[in-house]
Design a protein around this motif. Structure first.
Motif, PDB file in Angstrom:
ATOM      1  N   GLU A 123     -30.566 -20.175 -48.781  1.00  0.00           N
ATOM      2  CA  GLU A 123     -30.588 -19.083 -49.754  1.00  0.00           C
ATOM      3  C   GLU A 123     -29.221 -18.450 -49.975  1.00  0.00           C
ATOM      4  O   GLU A 123     -29.008 -17.271 -49.666  1.00  0.00           O
ATOM      5  CB  GLU A 123     -31.647 -18.051 -49.359  1.00  0.00           C
ATOM      6  N   GLU A 141     -40.323 -23.508 -49.258  1.00  0.00           N
ATOM      7  CA  GLU A 141     -40.932 -22.481 -48.421  1.00  0.00           C
ATOM      8  C   GLU A 141     -42.013 -21.729 -49.190  1.00  0.00           C
ATOM      9  O   GLU A 141     -41.865 -21.451 -50.383  1.00  0.00           O
ATOM     10  CB  GLU A 141     -39.893 -21.416 -48.012  1.00  0.00           C
ATOM     11  N   GLU A 179     -38.750 -11.208 -38.273  1.00  0.00           N
ATOM     12  CA  GLU A 179     -39.758 -12.099 -38.842  1.00  0.00           C
ATOM     13  C   GLU A 179     -40.949 -12.354 -37.924  1.00  0.00           C
ATOM     14  O   GLU A 179     -41.734 -13.271 -38.137  1.00  0.00           O
ATOM     15  CB  GLU A 179     -39.102 -13.403 -39.293  1.00  0.00           C
TER      16      GLU A 179
END
Ligand code: GLA
Ligand code: ZN
Length: 684
Positions: free
Chosen positions: A150, A314, A362
């Motif tokens: 990303e 994803e 996360e």
């Protein structure tokens, strides 16, 4: 084909074995097999572990896990791990750390926290990519390369300033040309040497507007700000290309990607895709995201490489951690969203993540394997069911393509320019406008390609360019050729205004599109959110009749050859054209002068589709999404039920084979709530 090694839809996702003891890996293999996982992405964030110091690498642990995966017949999407540099690197080479828009030097931490123009970063990242390629080039598990993660930093450091000047020299040649292109006589900005140019930040040209609690950037100088966006997108791209080359040289036969993020503003993904073998992206809809919004993004990702199948890199099996409200995906939704990706051109279904972390931000992000650590969870069972189904599909849909007769133009430069614009309205948001037009096609299940303004339009019958504010060189001719040849072109208010440097095309709006549209826009009114006007149809057009609300912007038009189809319903410009049609060559050029309510667009687009005999393959009601992919003489029709109830669909008298259930279907059928059908048909 992405899946050359395995004749199945790749099913798997991100896995962080370095966060777990090796005994856990063994259990993970069992669970992966049980869920039907056939690909694992790793190591995405392991640079610090892979390279403990400048001259040492530590690949042994990676060898062990890759071998283990291979023994379990699981392929590897090999990541280069370069999105988060090791702390020792930031400490030893502080130039690697970026400077933010406020002018603050950042310190080490987080991720994607590097200056994209740091030569140290570029050197070390491509070196690592090359080392990984050398080590695993012959490994039987190696399937795809995943560079970085990303991308998307922006930096305002001295080094970036220096490189920006070089980039500008290449683009404009002389300082005189640059002064002209940026209109630097405005506010006495004329520069005499390249060194006088500094990155546009909050310390100079940029500022923040606030409206109803939402902060928005503005710039006083569109010319420099636009070029800085272009330059920043190119700078990150250079980092990617460095790694790409290092890998390609060693494994020319393996496809390379990096995970994109849909409508991510910072990077011009069309340009990026030129350097990607296959596009991949991360899809994170929230519980209130409209299925049409997700569909648009899939189509955009497919459009980046002219319709080539892409990878769903994803998605979460259940919930995110970073949204304000991280709702669970309701039963069936993960499966439905997986097939939605496939229905729009994905050849892989992959997750973030396979095992849920137990520390840091996360730890509450969904995963195949929950903190409970076993398979007895709803999420695991749903993933397992999907895994089974996908393995049944084998390579049936892989490499199949979509065929669209309509296209929507999307352009990053245009996006930046529209939203850098000081006036006419702070509420004008490019993607929102694109979404409205997309939704009109989506609601009647008409397939749409997303294309660039310069792309060949001749294969389409309808091209819509919402708010095509910036007309880059060649674009006006491209559109005119399309219409001359019989195409239907639809554009809107605030189009045709500026050139690639955001300088207005003089002589009246919409500048280079004036002749094509047969109109002259004299003024543009901006309405507050509370203010509304209306578009009154002069005659019914298809299902459009009488009057529809409009707002945001209202262009005041003079006709110069075009015909008014609708007029404003009130205000001092009541009765002036609000919707026009100009016959041009063999085709039609429509102009929608204001921002109408969705119903207007739905009916208007439907009318243009009907006129051109473009219709849905299946009779469907609200909440049913239908798409088609083609391969050889086979046609695959995907029918997705986004509703929370069983919904009827009419397949008419065509006979299909429902390939998930292996049975014949035709006529009136019912689809379960959140259900999916994939129907195969041989076409001769
Ligand atoms: C992104 C990243 C992943 C992970 C997920 C969480 O897509 O690529 O590393 O952080 O978000 O949703
Ligand atoms: Zn920098």
């Amino acid at each position: 084909m992405i899946n050359e090694k395995m004749p199945y839809i790749y099913y798997g996702g991100d896995y962080n074995p370095d966060q777990w003891p090796e005994e856990t890996w063994i259990e993970d293999m069992r669970l992966f097999k049980l869920a039907g996982i056939n690909i694992v992405t790793l190591p995405v964030f392991s640079w610090a572990k892979l390279q403990p110091s400048e001259d040492t690498y530590n690949f042994e642990w990676l060898d062990r896990i890759i071998n283990l995966l291979n023994e379990n017949e699981i392929d590897v999407c090999l990541a280069t791990s370069t999105a988060a540099q090791p702390a020792w690197m930031s400490l030893k080479y502080p130039e690697i750390l970026p400077v933010d828009k406020e002018g603050r030097k950042r310190t080490h931490g987080e991720r994607v926290n590097f200056c994209p123009n740091s030569m140290v970063y570029r050197k070390f990242s491509s070196k690592l990519a090359g080392e990984l390629a050398k080590r695993y080039k012959d490994h039987p598990a190696l399937a795809v390369w995943h560079i970085g993660n990303e991308y998307g930093t922006t930096c305002y450091c001295e080094n970036c300033a220096k490189e920006f000047r070089e980039w500008l020299k290449k683009r404009y040649g002389t300082i005189e040309e640059l002064n002209k292109r940026w209109n630097m006589s405005f506010w006495g900005h004329t520069v005499y040497s390249w060194d006088e140019i500094v990155p546009p930040s909050y310390l100079n040209e940029m500022g923040k507007n606030e409206y109803q609690g939402i902060q928005m950037d503005y710039t006083c100088f569109q010319g420099i700000s636009l070029d800085y966006n272009r330059f920043m997108s190119d700078s990150s791209l250079e980092c990617y290309i460095g790694e790409y080359k290092a890998i390609k040289e060693i494994t020319p036969g393996i496809q390379i990607t990096t995970n994109l993020m849909g409508t991510f503003k910072t990077l011009d993904y069309f340009k990026w895709a030129e350097y990607m073998d296959v596009v991949s992206w991360d899809n994170y809809p929230g519980i209130t995201t409209l299925p049409s919004s997700t569909a648009l993004r899939h189509d955009l990702m497919r459009g980046l490489k002219g319709g080539k199948p892409f990878m769903l890199m994803e998605q979460t099996p259940s919930q995110q951690n970073w949204q304000p409200f991280n709702s669970l995906k309701r039963p069936g939704v993960m499966r439905l969203q997986s097939y939605q990706a496939v229905a729009h051109g994905a050849d892989t279904v992959m997750f973030f993540q396979l095992r849920r972390s137990f520390g840091a931000c996360e730890k509450y992000h969904g995963a195949l394997i929950a903190h409970a650590g076993h398979e007895n969870t709803r999420v695991f069972r749903e993933c397992q069911t999907l895994g089974k189904e996908l393995s049944m599909l084998k390579d049936k849909t892989i490499d199949s393509v979509m065929k669209s007769r309509a296209a929507i133009v999307f352009d990053w430069d245009n996006w930046w320019a529209v939203e850098f614009s000081s006036g006419p309205s702070i509420m004008l948001k490019y993607v929102q406008q694109v979404e409205k037009y997309y939704r009109a096609f989506y609601s009647i299940n008409i397939s749409v390609d997303i294309i660039r303004p310069n792309d060949d339009m001749s294969k389409y019958e309808i091209v819509v360019a919402p708010v095509l504010y910036m007309i880059k060189p060649g674009v006006a001719d491209n559109i005119k050729n399309f219409v001359r040849g019989g195409g239907n072109f639809i554009t809107t208010f605030f189009s045709g205004i500026v050139n690639e440097n955001d300088l207005v095309t003089l002589g009246g709006y919409p500048g280079e599109l004036k002749e094509l549209l047969g109109i002259w826009v004299e003024e543009t009114d901006a309405l507050t959110p509370e203010m509304k006007n209306s578009i009154k149809l002069l005659n019914p057009i298809g299902e459009l009749n009488e009057e529809y609300q409009c707002g945001l912007l209202c262009d005041l038009i003079n006709l110069e050859g075009a015909k008014a189809l609708g007029v404003y319903g009130k205000d001092f410009y009541e009765g002036r054209p609000a919707l026009t049609l100009n016959k041009y060559g063999e085709g039609n050029a429509y102009y929608i002068a204001s921002d109408p309510e969705q119903e207007f667009l739905d009916k208007f687009i439907k009318h243009i589709c009907d006129n051109n005999n473009i219709g849905s393959p299946v009779d469907a009601t609200k909440g049913i999404e239908v798409t088609q992919r083609y391969k050889g003489n086979k046609e695959f029709t995907f029918i997705l039920n986004h509703n929370d109830s069983i919904t009827a669909v009419n397949l008419k008298d065509i006979e299909y084979v429902d390939i998930l259930n292996n049975k014949k279907l035709s006529g009136k059928i019912e689809i379960d709530k959140k259900g999916v059908l994939i129907l195969e048909r041989i076409k001769n």
